[in-house]
Scaffold this active site. Structure first.
Site, PDB file in Angstrom:
ATOM      1  N   ASN A 107       0.836  -1.210   0.000  1.00 53.25           N
ATOM      2  CA  ASN A 107       0.000   0.000   0.000  1.00 53.25           C
ATOM      3  C   ASN A 107       0.871   1.261   0.000  1.00 53.25           C
ATOM      4  OD1 ASN A 107       1.016   0.162   2.573  1.00 53.25           O
ATOM      5  ND2 ASN A 107      -0.957   0.412   3.607  1.00 53.25           N
TER       6      ASN A 107
ATOM      7  N   LYS B 175      -4.406  -3.131  12.852  1.00 46.18           N
ATOM      8  CA  LYS B 175      -5.258  -3.702  11.793  1.00 46.18           C
ATOM      9  C   LYS B 175      -4.411  -4.470  10.775  1.00 46.18           C
ATOM     10  CE  LYS B 175      -9.085  -0.390  11.717  1.00 46.18           C
ATOM     11  NZ  LYS B 175      -9.692   0.708  10.954  1.00 46.18           N
ATOM     12  N   THR B 176      -3.255  -3.924  10.444  1.00 48.78           N
ATOM     13  CA  THR B 176      -2.398  -4.602   9.457  1.00 48.78           C
ATOM     14  C   THR B 176      -1.973  -5.968   9.979  1.00 48.78           C
ATOM     15  OG1 THR B 176      -1.643  -2.535   8.491  1.00 48.78           O
ATOM     16  CG2 THR B 176      -0.189  -4.425   8.226  1.00 48.78           C
TER      17      THR B 176
ATOM     18  N   GLY C 158      -6.671 -16.542   5.321  1.00 49.07           N
ATOM     19  CA  GLY C 158      -7.871 -16.984   4.602  1.00 49.07           C
ATOM     20  C   GLY C 158      -7.512 -17.362   3.171  1.00 49.07           C
TER      21      GLY C 158
ATOM     22  N   TYR D  55       2.458  -2.599  17.842  1.00 51.20           N
ATOM     23  CA  TYR D  55       3.310  -3.455  17.000  1.00 51.20           C
ATOM     24  C   TYR D  55       3.528  -4.813  17.677  1.00 51.20           C
ATOM     25  CZ  TYR D  55       7.473  -4.732  14.229  1.00 51.20           C
ATOM     26  OH  TYR D  55       8.388  -5.370  13.408  1.00 51.20           O
TER      27      TYR D  55
HETATM   28  P1  NAD Z   1       9.312  -1.565   5.802  1.00 52.37           P
HETATM   29  O1  NAD Z   1       8.536  -0.521   6.492  1.00 52.37           O
HETATM   30  O2  NAD Z   1      10.452  -1.156   4.943  1.00 52.37           O
HETATM   31  O3  NAD Z   1       8.366  -2.472   4.908  1.00 52.37           O
HETATM   32  C1  NAD Z   1       7.031  -2.730   5.197  1.00 52.37           C
HETATM   33  C2  NAD Z   1       6.242  -2.688   3.890  1.00 52.37           C
HETATM   34  O4  NAD Z   1       4.872  -3.042   4.148  1.00 52.37           O
HETATM   35  C3  NAD Z   1       6.221  -1.299   3.256  1.00 52.37           C
HETATM   36  O5  NAD Z   1       6.491  -1.397   1.878  1.00 52.37           O
HETATM   37  C4  NAD Z   1       4.797  -0.805   3.510  1.00 52.37           C
HETATM   38  O6  NAD Z   1       4.368   0.130   2.577  1.00 52.37           O
HETATM   39  C5  NAD Z   1       4.021  -2.106   3.494  1.00 52.37           C
HETATM   40  N1  NAD Z   1       2.757  -2.073   4.241  1.00 52.37           N
HETATM   41  C6  NAD Z   1       2.550  -1.618   5.501  1.00 52.37           C
HETATM   42  N2  NAD Z   1       1.259  -1.781   5.860  1.00 52.37           N
HETATM   43  C7  NAD Z   1       0.635  -2.362   4.790  1.00 52.37           C
HETATM   44  C8  NAD Z   1      -0.703  -2.774   4.543  1.00 52.37           C
HETATM   45  N3  NAD Z   1      -1.661  -2.610   5.449  1.00 52.37           N
HETATM   46  N4  NAD Z   1      -0.980  -3.326   3.334  1.00 52.37           N
HETATM   47  C9  NAD Z   1      -0.024  -3.476   2.379  1.00 52.37           C
HETATM   48  N5  NAD Z   1       1.261  -3.092   2.570  1.00 52.37           N
HETATM   49  C10 NAD Z   1       1.582  -2.538   3.761  1.00 52.37           C
HETATM   50  O7  NAD Z   1       9.799  -2.570   6.943  1.00 52.37           O
HETATM   51  P2  NAD Z   1      10.774  -3.837   6.866  1.00 52.37           P
HETATM   52  O8  NAD Z   1      11.926  -3.580   7.743  1.00 52.37           O
HETATM   53  O9  NAD Z   1      11.011  -4.231   5.463  1.00 52.37           O
HETATM   54  O10 NAD Z   1       9.868  -4.928   7.589  1.00 52.37           O
HETATM   55  C11 NAD Z   1       9.155  -5.891   6.854  1.00 52.37           C
HETATM   56  C12 NAD Z   1       8.528  -6.904   7.798  1.00 52.37           C
HETATM   57  O11 NAD Z   1       9.530  -7.531   8.592  1.00 52.37           O
HETATM   58  C13 NAD Z   1       7.521  -6.281   8.775  1.00 52.37           C
HETATM   59  O12 NAD Z   1       6.443  -7.157   8.930  1.00 52.37           O
HETATM   60  C14 NAD Z   1       8.314  -6.180  10.054  1.00 52.37           C
HETATM   61  O13 NAD Z   1       7.480  -6.243  11.176  1.00 52.37           O
HETATM   62  C15 NAD Z   1       9.221  -7.390   9.952  1.00 52.37           C
HETATM   63  N6  NAD Z   1      10.438  -7.207  10.767  1.00 52.37           N
HETATM   64  C16 NAD Z   1      11.454  -6.391  10.329  1.00 52.37           C
HETATM   65  C17 NAD Z   1      12.566  -6.216  11.128  1.00 52.37           C
HETATM   66  C18 NAD Z   1      13.739  -5.365  10.700  1.00 52.37           C
HETATM   67  O14 NAD Z   1      14.673  -5.195  11.475  1.00 52.37           O
HETATM   68  N7  NAD Z   1      13.780  -4.824   9.505  1.00 52.37           N
HETATM   69  C19 NAD Z   1      12.648  -6.845  12.376  1.00 52.37           C
HETATM   70  C20 NAD Z   1      11.582  -7.640  12.782  1.00 52.37           C
HETATM   71  C21 NAD Z   1      10.488  -7.825  11.963  1.00 52.37           C
END
Ligand code: NAD
Ligand code: UDP
Length: 310
Positions: free
Chosen positions: A32, A89-90, A100, A143
């Site tokens: 998104n 919500k996400t 699902g 979160y």
């Molecule tokens: P990021 O913010 O770069 O990427 C998240 C992506 O999800 C973005 O492109 C954003 O636009 C998209 N997004 C957010 N809400 C959305 C929605 N409702 N519908 C569709 N797209 C949506 O973060 P990241 O570091 O790449 O993290 C990615 C995943 O890995 C996340 O789930 C995060 O919780 C998990 N994670 C990351 C880390 C880290 O250190 N980078 C650590 C633990 C967990």
């Protein structure tokens, strides 16, 4: 093989798309664009095996896929606290929608969970068996608790509906394509150092984190997806731990920056220590960290230099 990657335009999601395409898979990316950017995936748009869909996962979607990597969720405290209800919500509605879909099309689904499920841990390093210490009403809870519910959703869809699941708990990961302004410590320090602006250390900088380079994390994630006989949760992260102040010193050394260090207030509920116990990943996946912190930081610094001069 058709892989669906949610959060495909984000930091981790975009690297995951690269790696899956490199293995010859077809990839559908959903995003998104809340924290992700088209720049992260622009190089994939001409690839006939890659398809990008602007979609918010809090709404259902019908697609065909063999694998679902559920990575959509803002990940930096600054971003996930910007609209905390949306963050919940996400993780909750979004994960229900992806589960699902997995159930309907019989896809295997991997959830990007987080070390934040351990909260501010009393047990160190953190093994998967540790239940964590999360403040359910604190500023990080949108979160942390969202991700905890997501884990619960996965294991319950597995037991109730036979969905084939994988859960990885990702510890702090860094590398090229982190957002410039996402407030995470590695991107903040590098950008501040390159601009010769003050390095902002929250608290006294004695808190620790363990930083994993993105290529190691992606390799572990993909291995976990294809591993038979284990659904996790499984920790993925660097077992080497450093203090925030040590990280600042390394960044200053590697950039040759003139920045000075400035101390700021420690955010509420900021975990004091964090380091993964990766025995399970070693045993189940034969996974080890390959990229030392200094090398990963050099790559990340080179990336931000390019972004800042563009
Ligand atoms: P990021 O913010 O770069 O990427 C998240 C992506 O999800 C973005 O492109 C954003 O636009 C998209 N997004 C957010 N809400 C959305 C929605 N409702 N519908 C569709 N797209 C949506 O973060 P990241 O570091 O790449 O993290 C990615 C995943 O890995 C996340 O789930 C995060 O919780 C998990 N994670 C990351 C880390 C880290 O250190 N980078 C650590 C633990 C967990
Ligand atoms: N941090 C810091 N200065 C910054 C950004 C973060 O000292 O400019 C600290 C933060 O307080 C935390 C650690 O660095 O102790 C890691 O923060 P980040 O937001 O990257 O990740 P998380 O807290 O989610 O592990």
């Amino acid at each position: 093989m058709i892989d669906l990657v949610t959060g495909a335009a984000g930091f981790l999601g975009s690297h995951l798309c690269d790696a899956l395409l490199a293995q010859g898979h077809e990839v559908i990316g959903l995003d998104n664009f809340f924290t992700g950017s088209k720049a992260n995936i622009r190089h994939l748009l001409g690839d006939g095996r890659f398809e990008l869909i602007r979609h918010d996962i809090i709404h259902p979607i019908l697609l065909e896929a063999d694998r679902i990597y559920n990575f959509a969720c803002p990940a930096s405290p600054l971003h996930y606290q910007f609209n905390p209800v949306k963050t919940i919500k996400t993780s909750v509605l979004g994960t229900i929608n992806m589960l699902g879909l997995a159930k309907r099309v019989k896809a295997r689904i991997l959830q990007a969970s987080t070390s934040e499920v351990y909260g501010d841990p009393e047990l160190h390093p953190q093994p998967e068996s540790y239940w964590g210490r999360v403040n359910p009403i604190g500023p990080r809870s949108c979160y942390d608790e969202g991700k905890r519910v997501a884990e619960s959703l996965l294991v319950n869809y597995q037991s109730q509906n036979g969905v084939d699941i994988r859960i990885v708990r990702i510890f702090n990961t860094y590398g090229p394509r982190m957002a410039l302004d996402d407030g995470r410590v590695v991107s903040n320090f590098i950008v501040q150092a390159l601009r010769h602006e003050p390095i902002t250390i929250f608290g006294r900088g004695e808190q620790t984190r363990s930083f994993c380079y993105v290529s190691d994390l992606i390799e572990g994630t993909m291995r976990m997806m294809e591993q038979e006989g284990t659904s996790g949760p499984l920790n993925l992260g660097n077992p080497e731990e450093i203090t925030v102040i040590e990280l600042a010193e390394q960044v200053l050394r590697l950039t040759g920056s003139r920045s000075r260090i400035e101390f700021r207030e420690l955010p509420v509920d900021d975990p004091v220590r964090r380091r993964p116990d990766i025995s399970l990943a070693r045993e189940k996946l034969g996974w080890e960290i390959k990229v030392p912190l200094a090398d990963g930081l050099r790559e990340t610094i080179a990336y931000f230099k390019k972004v800042l001069t563009a």
